[in-house]
Design an enzyme around this catalytic site. Structure first.
Site, PDB file in Angstrom:
ATOM      1  N   TYR A 213      12.015  10.289  27.587  1.00 51.20           N
ATOM      2  CA  TYR A 213      11.601   9.165  26.750  1.00 51.20           C
ATOM      3  C   TYR A 213      11.996   9.410  25.290  1.00 51.20           C
ATOM      4  O   TYR A 213      12.545   8.516  24.623  1.00 51.20           O
ATOM      5  CB  TYR A 213      10.094   8.969  26.867  1.00 51.20           C
ATOM      6  CG  TYR A 213       9.548   7.882  25.964  1.00 51.20           C
ATOM      7  CD1 TYR A 213       9.751   6.532  26.255  1.00 51.20           C
ATOM      8  CD2 TYR A 213       8.828   8.201  24.813  1.00 51.20           C
ATOM      9  CE1 TYR A 213       9.253   5.538  25.425  1.00 51.20           C
ATOM     10  CE2 TYR A 213       8.328   7.209  23.978  1.00 51.20           C
ATOM     11  CZ  TYR A 213       8.542   5.884  24.291  1.00 51.20           C
ATOM     12  OH  TYR A 213       8.054   4.898  23.457  1.00 51.20           O
ATOM     13  N   LYS A 217      14.747   7.183  22.970  1.00 52.91           N
ATOM     14  CA  LYS A 217      14.444   6.548  21.691  1.00 52.91           C
ATOM     15  C   LYS A 217      15.357   7.060  20.585  1.00 52.91           C
ATOM     16  O   LYS A 217      15.758   6.308  19.685  1.00 52.91           O
ATOM     17  CB  LYS A 217      12.972   6.767  21.337  1.00 52.91           C
ATOM     18  CG  LYS A 217      12.018   6.057  22.293  1.00 52.91           C
ATOM     19  CD  LYS A 217      12.301   4.565  22.339  1.00 52.91           C
ATOM     20  CE  LYS A 217      11.531   3.805  23.372  1.00 52.91           C
ATOM     21  NZ  LYS A 217      11.828   2.351  23.377  1.00 52.91           N
TER      22      LYS A 217
END
Length: 347
Positions: A213, A217
């Protein structure tokens, strides 16, 4: 042997910035009108997306497209908005469209529908994303990368010409806003030192959900910075479409609760959220503020409704080379899915 991209996140400065933002900063309530504008927001059936959609409707957008993977849930979200925004009673202004970012076919079909059925698009907020704790692959790419990176940018570039076209008649500049995260500050990203980033990220042996994750990002930020840099080099300094990134902060949303966790982790997480977490309504304000921000936000990362620095190494030579590599390898994936995509957006 030294690494080509020696990335060392600075946890101390990030922690101070994060705690200050969560404890002492409250994004202002958006007030700028979206009258006459067509707004698309992905992942808008729950959480941040739903609350942002509610703000757009409250601020009088002419047409609101809620893009969701499950249409029935989108219809529920629509009814919720209609019941809570008292000064409007225009059900036809909100439409629920199907979009599944795990599927390239669904992503392309959605973009084709937009280009066919919508005369204009003033705002595209790409909020849909996942933070999966379990390893999965979609169309040959680890699922977090598929949703948060590959098909997020596939949709962005497929719809950029429509946004650019809208700019010719719009009273204000159209916006392409990507919802990212302060989690990028924590990404170590060792995979960037391999020849093929996406292939390396596919390796199940080294999979870690939180790390994936964070990297997704970071890749969003690197891609946008390089994209805007290249577009700016070919066009006048004033953009026809504002492309920016927004960080909503730590919010208690379905992204945080969607995956099964051990009981102890859930208890600790619940305590942390209660102490420093934002409501999804407060966090969603950053999405709307980004979608109405001025030209100074073009290519920038926004937090608490204001431009903010990204992780410091991104501004160095390492960062410049990293964003180029991420951009070029991501574009290779996108071109394989939609040949000629780069040329269509002026790259």
């Amino acid at each position: 042997m030294s690494e080509e991209f020696p990335i060392q996140p600075k946890f101390g400065p990030f922690l101070r910035l994060f705690l200050h933002s969560q404890l002492f900063c409250t994004p202002q309530l958006p007030t700028q009108s979206f009258a006459d504008q067509t707004v698309i927001i992905t992942g808008a059936n729950v959480g941040l997306g739903l609350e942002a959609a509610r703000h757009f409707y409250r601020l009088n957008c002419a047409r609101l497209i809620i893009a969701v993977r499950t249409v029935s849930k989108g219809q529920t979200a629509k009814e919720d908005i209609l019941q809570t925004v008292k000064h409007r009673n225009e059900a036809d202004a909100i439409e629920v469209w199907d979009l599944d970012l795990t599927s390239t076919a669904s992503t392309v079909a959605f973009a084709e529908r937009v280009n066919k059925e919508l005369p204009r698009v003033d705002v595209l907020v790409q909020n849909a994303g996942i933070n999966s704790k379990t390893y999965a692959v979609s169309e040959g790419i680890e699922q977090t990368m598929q949703v948060n990176v590959s098909n997020t940018f596939l949709l962005a570039l497929l719809l950029l010409p429509k946004l650019t076209e809208t700019a010719k008649s719009a009273k204000s500049l159209p916006h392409l806003t990507i919802v990212t995260s302060e989690a990028h500050h924590l990404a170590k990203f060792p995979q960037i030192n391999t020849p093929d980033i996406f292939e390396s990220l596919n390796d199940e042996k080294f999979y870690n959900g939180q790390s994936s994750y964070e990297i997704s990002k970071l890749m969003q930020i690197l891609f946008v910075r390089e994209f805007v840099s290249r577009i700016n080099a070919k066009n006048p300094p004033s953009p026809s479409v504002i492309v920016n990134l927004v960080n909503p902060g730590l919010c208690f949303s379905t992204l945080a609760t969607r995956n099964e966790k051990p009981l102890a982790a859930r208890i600790i997480g619940s305590i942390i959220y209660k102490i420093i977490g934002r409501t999804t309504e407060v966090g969603s304000r950053t999405l709307v503020l980004g979608a109405s921000a001025g030209p100074t936000s073009h290519g920038e990362y926004m937090s608490d409704g204001q431009n903010q620095d990204v992780e410091s190494w991104i501004y160095t030579d390492v960062g410049i080379r990293a964003q180029k590599k991420v951009f070029e390898q991501t574009m290779k994936v996108l071109e394989s899915r939609k040949p000629g995509l780069g040329y269509a957006v002026g790259l």
